[in-house]
Design a protein around this motif. Sequence first.
Motif, PDB file in Angstrom:
ATOM      1  N   PHE A 500       0.993  -0.944  -0.234  1.00  0.00           N
ATOM      2  CA  PHE A 500      -0.136   0.028   0.222  1.00  0.00           C
ATOM      3  C   PHE A 500       0.529   1.019   0.277  1.00  0.00           C
ATOM      4  O   PHE A 500       2.375   1.049   0.697  1.00  0.00           O
ATOM      5  N   VAL A 502       0.559   5.699   0.580  1.00  0.00           N
ATOM      6  CA  VAL A 502      -0.854   6.912   0.367  1.00  0.00           C
ATOM      7  C   VAL A 502      -0.551   7.967  -0.044  1.00  0.00           C
ATOM      8  O   VAL A 502       0.440   8.024  -0.971  1.00  0.00           O
ATOM      9  N   LEU A 511      -9.180   9.171   3.583  1.00  0.00           N
ATOM     10  CA  LEU A 511      -7.535   8.406   3.037  1.00  0.00           C
ATOM     11  C   LEU A 511      -7.761   7.472   1.616  1.00  0.00           C
ATOM     12  O   LEU A 511      -9.234   7.016   1.555  1.00  0.00           O
ATOM     13  N   LEU A 513      -5.718   5.157  -0.904  1.00  0.00           N
ATOM     14  CA  LEU A 513      -4.361   3.945  -0.942  1.00  0.00           C
ATOM     15  C   LEU A 513      -4.782   3.575  -1.970  1.00  0.00           C
ATOM     16  O   LEU A 513      -5.455   3.500  -2.718  1.00  0.00           O
TER      17      LEU A 513
END
Lengths: 566, 189
Positions: A500, A502, A511, A513
């Motif tokens: 993952f 960000v 958020l 990802l």
Amino acid sequence: MVLKIFFPQCCNKADSGLLVGRWIPGQNSAVVLAVIHYPFIPGQVKQYIHQMRGQSGVDLTVLGSWSMPKEGQEGMESFLRDLSTIFPQGQWLQLSREMGKIGFRCEGEKGGEKDKVIFIHYEQRKVMLSQLHPIENGVPDPQTESQLPQVFGTVCQSEPLFFLDKYDDSPVKLTHWQSEGREGSIIVELMKQASTPVCLLTTWILTLSSVCLPRILNVRPMRFISSKLSTCVQLSYRTEHLQTVSSPTRATTHNHFMRKANIFVSFFVDVSLGLLLVSWMYRENRIGKLANTLVPAADHIAKELEELLQWLMGAPAGLKMNRALDQVLGRFFLYHIHLWISYIHLMSPFVEMILWYVGLSACLGLTFALSLLSDITALLTFHIYCFYVYGARLYCMTVYGLSSLWRLFRGKKWNVLRQRVDSCSYDLDQLFIGTLLFTILLFLLPTTALYYLVFTLLRLVVVMFQGVVHLSVDFINSFPLFSMGLRLFRSYRLAEGVKFRVLCEEPGTPLHLMMDINPLKVSRVVQTYRTPTYSCYPKDSWLALCKKLFLGELIYPWRYKTTKID
Amino acid sequence: MQNGDQHYSMEDETYTDIDGKAISLECQSHSGFCREFTVSSAKVSIGRVMVYTCAVWLSAYIVFFITENTAVLSSAIIITLVGMMVHIHFVKVDHETLLIIGSLGVQVSSSYASGRESTDFIEMDKIKDIVINEAIHMQTVIYYLCILLKDPSDPEAVSSVVPLFQSSKPRLNCLVKVYKSCQEILAKC
């Protein structure tokens, strides 16, 4: 729990529409597979989804709505909210994105707190083609399976959903990774068409030969010879492989497909290397030159052995031998060498022709050429094998006699019934003869031990060479070339897990990802996809081997493992 | 900060690893339930590289002086180069990262001096807890942060332990900060 939405990258710029995908039970996550665009008729959408559900076996539903307004398009909000009444389900997602901004927004039924949503972007084509390791055999229980295998499984099984593209004339217009048109390659299609008749032909030939050959090979002496010659073993092994590859049914599981592909590529590489070798050897009549050097080489070996025996019959390394025994053994072995040389000279006119025809079998593959080399070495060094057996038997008898007479010397005896050493009272004449024999054997021990040592070393050299050849044959047989190529050039297809990252986002958006595929490590690729072979491996550990050598027992260091049946 | 994250690099507290070398910790909070911790070790020092190279080449020259064989010199050069490449690609860890995403999982990644990254992701279903363990190493007691994994057959038992920050080996003060942050996120989800 936090709501996780797996969103495909291809739909980032899609026009507004409905989201189609699957809810993963128990994990509070949703996998978005495609976006259905306006205009659509809800009845047709429901019918299409029902059809897709049947074809793919995946529990597809309409997850929610996607809104990406272009310039001039406004007022979709209320329209989108009304859609949730047409497609009733548990949770309705309302994803939206504004032009010029990167982040998405999500409004769910439970009030749209931006802190409780994660968007996970994935690349649809790569996830569809990839296979997560370790591979589970059998159908896993959807309740207990963890999230990532379910996501991968969903995308993989939804292939029928990705067949419709933008240029098809259908009532439902989708955006997914293939919506720009289906990809294909002419070569792949031609090979697929050609493969079926070729497979059928190969299977037919193989069944024919499997009917005829056992009749020949089941005669006792032939069976013994064919089990000892590594070329025959390799031939039977390769026929098995051909049978696996040429079965006309398509491979169902991933493991089966990889196994077939690996065998096919290894076969192809093997045969091409073999043909290269044959073309190199038969050019400029190199094979004739090789045949002409074989007999002088055998002569040379025999001469060296004779010199060695003369050395042993003298005072080898300054040691003093028992003259009589030395002469007997030396003459015995010299006579054997003389016999061997005569046989070789008898055969020498035919050697070139035999080698020429036998060398042609290297067309079948490099592994055959190497097995032939190993067999020819075994045949040419047969006398060394014989000498080793004689020396080992003599030494073994000496050692056993010595140990038994040593026990007599101390007044003990080996109890065969109880398998232990017991004390025993001997008569005087038994003791006398026993001690005499013990002394004789003890003083003859250095001579027999030296002969044994020399011939064992020679035998070990030959065995080492054969072992190296067999190891290389085994390597060519079992190395998964296709899997390795896949790992190097299409590393996303063999996945160990995910990574993952960000993505930079703006304040006020949830958020985001990016999910990348973490490719399988090279060592694990080899371990997982290795073709099981009849590999030869040392039967005993080093300690057991040393013990056998010390006692004079005959060693057969390599043992063939039978092929595993899956 | 312009993006929605918050950075904390602790300048007022200097962290060291268990051998006494200075390391640095950077905490980044991407969201309420997503945090990233990066522990960076000291970089490859040019002084040590020069000392090693000079030592190897000096001994190669001495051997060449004695044996008059030029292969010694070329092999010394090749050994030095190959050794350096292997060291920065496989041995020297530049920084280690722990990314914890609530209700998704934990990602552990090591980044080597050559830029190679080796990543591992553990799903939240498999994680039982993140704890600080102590271990007795030679004559010292060291603390290390580790993830306890659940046993699939028995939910109460621990099947294996994944130690974190193995190359940088930070001390307890650094570990406690990371531990507290992680426990906040694990408690929320």
